[in-house]
Design an enzyme around this catalytic site. Structure first.
Site, PDB file in Angstrom:
ATOM      1  N   ARG A  56      -6.671 -13.055 -14.203  1.00  0.00           N
ATOM      2  CA  ARG A  56      -6.077 -13.588 -15.438  1.00  0.00           C
ATOM      3  C   ARG A  56      -5.943 -15.108 -15.457  1.00  0.00           C
ATOM      4  NH1 ARG A  56      -1.255  -9.416 -15.912  1.00  0.00           N
ATOM      5  NH2 ARG A  56      -1.195 -10.103 -13.772  1.00  0.00           N
ATOM      6  N   LYS A 148      -5.732   0.010   0.345  1.00  0.00           N
ATOM      7  CA  LYS A 148      -4.549   0.783   0.697  1.00  0.00           C
ATOM      8  C   LYS A 148      -3.303  -0.014   0.370  1.00  0.00           C
ATOM      9  CE  LYS A 148      -2.498  -1.156   3.429  1.00  0.00           C
ATOM     10  NZ  LYS A 148      -1.927  -2.075   4.411  1.00  0.00           N
ATOM     11  N   HIS A 178      -9.663  -1.155   6.697  1.00  0.00           N
ATOM     12  CA  HIS A 178     -10.510  -2.043   7.501  1.00  0.00           C
ATOM     13  C   HIS A 178     -10.343  -1.823   9.000  1.00  0.00           C
ATOM     14  CE1 HIS A 178      -6.781  -4.411   7.685  1.00  0.00           C
ATOM     15  NE2 HIS A 178      -7.300  -5.092   8.685  1.00  0.00           N
ATOM     16  N   GLU A 216       2.984  -7.342  15.480  1.00  0.00           N
ATOM     17  CA  GLU A 216       2.482  -8.575  14.888  1.00  0.00           C
ATOM     18  C   GLU A 216       3.527  -9.676  15.000  1.00  0.00           C
ATOM     19  OE1 GLU A 216      -0.389  -7.627  11.347  1.00  0.00           O
ATOM     20  OE2 GLU A 216       1.592  -6.864  10.873  1.00  0.00           O
ATOM     21  N   ASP A 235       3.014   0.606   5.043  1.00  0.00           N
ATOM     22  CA  ASP A 235       2.014  -0.464   5.133  1.00  0.00           C
ATOM     23  C   ASP A 235       1.018  -0.210   6.261  1.00  0.00           C
ATOM     24  OD1 ASP A 235       0.911  -3.094   4.557  1.00  0.00           O
ATOM     25  OD2 ASP A 235       1.886  -3.813   6.380  1.00  0.00           O
ATOM     26  N   HIS A 240      -3.534   2.810   8.609  1.00  0.00           N
ATOM     27  CA  HIS A 240      -4.265   2.275   9.757  1.00  0.00           C
ATOM     28  C   HIS A 240      -3.961   3.019  11.063  1.00  0.00           C
ATOM     29  CE1 HIS A 240      -5.281  -0.888   7.064  1.00  0.00           C
ATOM     30  NE2 HIS A 240      -4.181  -1.577   7.183  1.00  0.00           N
ATOM     31  N   LYS A 341       6.736  -6.408  12.362  1.00  0.00           N
ATOM     32  CA  LYS A 341       6.426  -7.795  12.010  1.00  0.00           C
ATOM     33  C   LYS A 341       7.450  -8.730  12.653  1.00  0.00           C
ATOM     34  CE  LYS A 341       3.687  -7.252   7.885  1.00  0.00           C
ATOM     35  NZ  LYS A 341       2.396  -7.562   8.479  1.00  0.00           N
TER      36      LYS A 341
HETATM   37  O1  LIG Z   1      -3.426  -3.958   5.971  1.00  0.00           O
HETATM   38  C1  LIG Z   1      -2.716  -4.677   6.638  1.00  0.00           C
HETATM   39  O2  LIG Z   1      -3.176  -5.134   7.810  1.00  0.00           O
HETATM   40  C2  LIG Z   1      -2.628  -6.317   8.400  1.00  0.00           C
HETATM   41  C3  LIG Z   1      -3.093  -6.310   9.853  1.00  0.00           C
HETATM   42  O3  LIG Z   1      -4.486  -6.326   9.908  1.00  0.00           O
HETATM   43  P1  LIG Z   1      -5.266  -7.668  10.276  1.00  0.00           P
HETATM   44  O4  LIG Z   1      -6.663  -7.222  10.382  1.00  0.00           O
HETATM   45  O5  LIG Z   1      -5.006  -8.655   9.183  1.00  0.00           O
HETATM   46  O6  LIG Z   1      -4.690  -8.137  11.567  1.00  0.00           O
HETATM   47  C4  LIG Z   1      -1.121  -6.348   8.285  1.00  0.00           C
HETATM   48  O7  LIG Z   1      -0.630  -7.590   8.722  1.00  0.00           O
HETATM   49  C5  LIG Z   1      -0.723  -6.154   6.839  1.00  0.00           C
HETATM   50  O8  LIG Z   1       0.695  -6.122   6.703  1.00  0.00           O
HETATM   51  C6  LIG Z   1      -1.289  -4.857   6.303  1.00  0.00           C
HETATM   52  O9  LIG Z   1      -1.057  -4.768   4.906  1.00  0.00           O
END
Ligand SMILES: O=C1O[C@H](COP(=O)(O)O)[C@@H](O)[C@H](O)[C@H]1O
Length: 467
Positions: A56, A148, A178, A216, A235, A240, A341
């Protein structure tokens, strides 16, 4: 499902146009464009191919390319500048809304072959974006990529699957995860099934416990608008980490094509059990970070004080759940899955702890063999015992290490290339997505009922006490 009208083969016809709905967003700028630049650098982006960004913001092609060049310099600094420039020349911009059929229709070039439409959007917009797409005549063989989390719960995911199924066949749908394209995760197939030694011991008779850890150091990274509604469990674990669990625990597939792999993962998900209601307090933990800092000296505010966080939602930034797998191979083995996190160190690994050796020769305190499959940096480490040089009965710990450090495309490049080629093997099938919600929903329900207390940990620490 749409009728199989003879266009099935067309689903694997390569596309040369990717339409990114949400082209100015975080996902597009931080992941998709850098991945496309990697493909250009590796000469794997389609000849004459282009990316059409729809959003947008009041931009034109030139302004979008300048923004993209700045973002690529930051997020794809390792990609040679000429490849980044070449990608920028392949970018187009169309101002419009992802949920307005006329805007989406206007973004699809006339007289084009199949296209890939990538929903790089907040998941709250998926339904209306897919409804808008259903009113656009996409060229035959076109495909859809969806990020996702896929839905907010099982019913929502089922609704999305039904909606998508009216417009696309399953082999045209790419529910992106991914992490399935991470080198170590993908490498689990070769590790488990291309060696004779591991498969015979890959079972409850020999494995004591499995840990899947994704710690993380990053905090919110400006994503509170999304994260505060999701939390760590939705998340990372619902998608994942459960996908990693499936790659660790699934039965051997009879081939490596998408059908065999996804059948095996789906079958495994059907056997995964969340903790029983009475076990939630001992087999699940949730926590959120308080103010703290990293060793670099940078301070981090408490999660609840981060901009755009609504403390009344009670969102967790750390989640840990112990699942079991109710099948012959794994019955009784705990699979502990954890992520958080703003922790003190980045740690991403699968840890397989084997049962102790027979105590007869080296005694009951001989530590068990431990296998660590690490991501970022990718490596396989196996902690084993030998006996020391001084005395035959004196066990010594050694680590066998294989670094998986060959340069190669990052996970999103593999995802994009598979989307271009029409191979959904690295993505999540509709039934897998629904099963993963079935697995986590009882935990979410117990947490929202207050059955498990919200703990705290200072940002920069190892997590809540005792983890
Ligand atoms: O999909 C997600 O993945 C990241 C971690 O994956 P990365 O490949 O970026 O290390 C995660 O930090 C994030 O919160 C989550 O939405």
């Amino acid at each position: 499902m749409p009728a199989d009208d003879g266009t099935r083969a067309a689903a694997s016809t390569p596309v040369d146009t990717i339409v990114v709905l949400g082209g100015c967003g975080d996902l597009a700028m931080r992941y998709l464009l850098p991945a496309a630049a990697e493909l250009v650098a590796a000469d794997r982006f389609p000849d004459g191919g282009s990316i059409i960004a729809v959003d947008r913001d009041a931009l034109d092609d030139g302004a979008y390319r300048r923004t993209a060049a700045t973002e690529l310099a930051e997020h794809a600094a390792e990609v040679p500048a000429d490849a980044r420039d070449e990608l920028c020349r392949r970018l187009r911009y169309r101002r419009g809304s992802a949920t307005e059929p006329d805007d989406v229709r206007a973004a699809i070039p006339a007289e084009t072959g199949p296209v890939a439409v990538y929903l790089a959007l907040p998941n709250t917009l998926f339904q209306s974006a897919i409804e808008a797409l259903s009113r656009v005549e996409l060229p035959t063989g076109s495909r859809l990529a969806v990020e996702k989390p896929f839905g907010v719960d099982r019913a929502d995911a089922a609704g999305l699957n039904a909606l998508i199924g009216r417009e696309f066949r399953e082999d045209q749908v790419f529910r992106v995860d991914h992490v399935l394209a991470e080198r170590t995760v993908l490498g689990l197939l070769g590790f488990r099934f291309a060696n004779r030694v591991f498969e015979p011991v890959w079972n409850a008779g020999n494995v004591d416990a499995v840990d899947i850890v994704w710690d993380e150091t990053v905090a919110l990274e400006g994503r509170a608008g999304y994260y505060d509604r999701a939390g760590a469990l939705r998340d990372m674990i619902q998608n994942h980490l459960l996908q990693i669990l499936a790659m660790v625990a699934m039965e051997p597939p009879s081939g490596l094509d998408e059908r065999q792999l996804r059948d095996r993962r789906a079958e495994l998900f059907r056997a995964v059990r969340p903790p029983e209601p009475g076990q939630m307090r001992t087999r699940s933990r949730r926590a959120r970070y308080t103010a703290g800092g990293w060793p670099s000296g940078e301070s981090v505010p408490a999660y609840v004080d981060e901009p755009d966080v609504d403390a009344s939602r009670g969102t967790e930034t750390f989640a840990e759940v112990t699942f079991t797998v109710d099948n012959t191979r794994w019955r009784g083995v705990p699979f502990r899955v954890r992520t958080g996190k703003a922790l003190g160190a980045d740690r991403r690994e699968v840890v397989v702890r084997f049962r102790p050796a027979e105590p007869a020769l080296f005694g009951p305190r001989t530590p068990p063999t431990v296998l660590r499959l690490s991501l970022a940096p990718d490596a396989i480490r196996m902690e084993v015992n030998t006996n020391g040089g001084d005395a035959p009965g004196d066990p010594r710990r050694r680590t066998l290490t294989a670094e998986l450090d060959e340069p190669g495309p990052g996970p999103y490049s593999l995802v994009l290339r598979a989307l271009i080629d029409g191979d959904p093997g690295l993505t999540v099938r509709g039934d897998e997505a629904e099963e993963c919600w079935r697995i986590v929903e009882p935990v979410l329900a117990a947490w929202s009922d207050g059955a498990v207390p919200m703990e705290e940990y200072p940002a920069g620490s190892a997590g809540p006490p005792g983890t």
